[in-house]
Design an enzyme around this catalytic site. Structure first.
Site, PDB file in Angstrom:
ATOM      1  NE  ARG A   1      -1.685   0.113   6.611  1.00 59.41           N
ATOM      2  CZ  ARG A   1      -2.158  -0.399   7.730  1.00 59.41           C
ATOM      3  NH1 ARG A   1      -3.340   0.006   8.200  1.00 59.41           N
ATOM      4  NH2 ARG A   1      -1.468  -1.305   8.404  1.00 59.41           N
TER       5      ARG A   1
ATOM      6  CG  HIS B   1      -0.680  -4.439   5.003  1.00 60.51           C
ATOM      7  ND1 HIS B   1      -1.075  -3.163   5.330  1.00 60.51           N
ATOM      8  CD2 HIS B   1      -1.822  -5.133   4.731  1.00 60.51           C
ATOM      9  CE1 HIS B   1      -2.389  -3.081   5.245  1.00 60.51           C
ATOM     10  NE2 HIS B   1      -2.867  -4.260   4.893  1.00 60.51           N
TER      11      HIS B   1
ATOM     12  CD  GLU C   1       2.481  -4.827   8.416  1.00 59.39           C
ATOM     13  OE1 GLU C   1       2.800  -6.042   8.404  1.00 59.39           O
ATOM     14  OE2 GLU C   1       3.118  -3.946   7.813  1.00 59.39           O
ATOM     15  NE  ARG C   2       6.120  -7.801  12.218  1.00 57.00           N
ATOM     16  CZ  ARG C   2       6.953  -7.854  13.267  1.00 57.00           C
ATOM     17  NH1 ARG C   2       6.671  -8.626  14.310  1.00 57.00           N
ATOM     18  NH2 ARG C   2       8.043  -7.129  13.279  1.00 57.00           N
TER      19      ARG C   2
ATOM     20  CG  HIS D   1      -0.188   0.093   2.517  1.00 57.53           C
ATOM     21  ND1 HIS D   1       0.300   1.273   3.039  1.00 57.53           N
ATOM     22  CD2 HIS D   1       0.158  -0.872   3.396  1.00 57.53           C
ATOM     23  CE1 HIS D   1       0.916   1.034   4.189  1.00 57.53           C
ATOM     24  NE2 HIS D   1       0.845  -0.269   4.428  1.00 57.53           N
TER      25      HIS D   1
END
Length: 344
Positions: free
Chosen positions: A148, A272, A202-203, A99
């Site tokens: 995002r 991500h 994302e993590r 992103h």
């Protein structure tokens, strides 16, 4: 007919059907020769019949004084009813895009799974990413569940020359499915399904989420924060390690996305830094030590070719006018040529 030209010593390729008239044409037995009046384009074909409905094997050469000539064998499917089923392409494109910059990236905050939109710069990065992939086919889009990543995918597709419309698939309930249904078959043909999956998120950064990265380093020490951010199996407090993120992201890729590539679909993933690092680890067979040093820039697409069960990394397309990237495969070159013909 438009000509696809590969620069940088790749040569030039031009494909024609034999049903088109030539300025000069000769037939010797089952060998057919065609010459365009400018004297630089030649076509050679072999057939078992004289009509245009039979199967042809063509070798096409486009000569040029400034480029190396390339011969490319092209198989045109038979239009008569022989009972042969049309084979699906054994070569597909996979595009990965991290992103664009988010509002929390701009503020240097740990974001993780907090749902933050793109910044103005992030919007510009997403649009630029779209320009870079504007000639690469996209049949399906996968994104994370975070805005995002979804914004990046949608903005990128506004630049695609095919002008198909990305539509988010809502499968969270029967009512969502019913209410988002499209009833025009023609509209569906001009659409691209977008599937959002939390497994591509994302993590999760745990107790670091929302903290300023520099302030966190000052509080806990640079080495500790670096270990949380860049080690493979050490998570931040109450968060995920890269290893934990990889388990869910790679499992989802193998179960849901790889079968689409096997079926001949061209796929884009907008996600991500860590979920994409995890997938790249799988695609490139990286070790846990190699993946922790892998850096992905925001808004930069990466192209892979999936062929014969293998993933071949092709790097980032430089731009829509850069012919070199389309020399990676004949299929991408022909797709771009079709776009040129359709839009001009």
């Amino acid at each position: 007919m438009a000509v696809t030209t590969f620069h940088q010593g790749i040569g030039s390729i031009q494909a024609h059907g034999f049903c088109k008239k030539f300025n000069t044409r000769k037939r010797i037995g089952n060998l057919s020769l065609g010459f365009v009046s400018n004297g630089v384009t030649f076509e050679i074909g072999v057939s078992s019949r004289r009509n245009c409905s039979s199967r042809w094997k063509l070798g096409v050469i486009h000569a040029s004084t400034s480029h190396t000539s390339v011969v490319d064998p092209v198989s045109l499917p038979s239009s008569n009813n022989t009972g042969d089923s049309k084979k699906k392409s054994n070569e597909t494109a996979l595009i990965l895009i991290r992103h664009g910059e988010s509002l929390w990236n701009e503020k240097n905050l740990f974001t993780g799974c907090v749902d933050v939109p793109l910044s103005k710069k992030g919007v510009e990065e997403a649009i630029e990413a779209g320009k870079r992939i504007s000639n690469i086919p996209v049949d399906m889009i996968y994104t994370s569940a975070l805005i995002r990543a979804q914004m990046t995918a949608m903005l990128a597709m506004t630049q695609h020359r095919r002008k198909k419309v990305p539509i988010i698939m809502h499968n969270e309930s029967e009512q969502a499915k019913a209410w988002s249904q499209v009833f025009s078959e023609e509209t569906m043909k001009q659409s691209i399904p977008v599937i959002a999956a939390w497994q591509l998120n994302e993590r999760m950064y745990g107790e670091l989420q929302g903290l300023n990265k520099q302030e966190t380093a000052d509080r806990y020490g640079k080495e500790q924060v670096h270990e949380w951010r860049r080690s493979y199996d050490i998570p931040p407090p109450n968060g995920e390690s890269l290893e934990m993120c990889a388990q869910r992201a790679v499992a989802y890729f193998k179960e849901h996305i790889e079968p689409q590539l096997l079926s001949g679909k061209h796929v884009m993933i907008a996600a991500h830094g860590n979920s994409l690092r995890s997938i790249i680890m799988y695609l490139d067979k990286l070790t846990s030590q190699e993946v922790i040093s892998l850096e992905l820039s925001t808004g930069i697409p990466m192209l892979y070719i999936f062929k014969e069960g293998k993933f071949i990394r092709r790097g980032s397309p430089v731009g829509p006018s850069e012919a070199g990237v389309y020399a990676y495969t004949r299929n991408l070159a022909l797709y771009r040529q079709k776009l040129d013909e359709m839009l001009h």
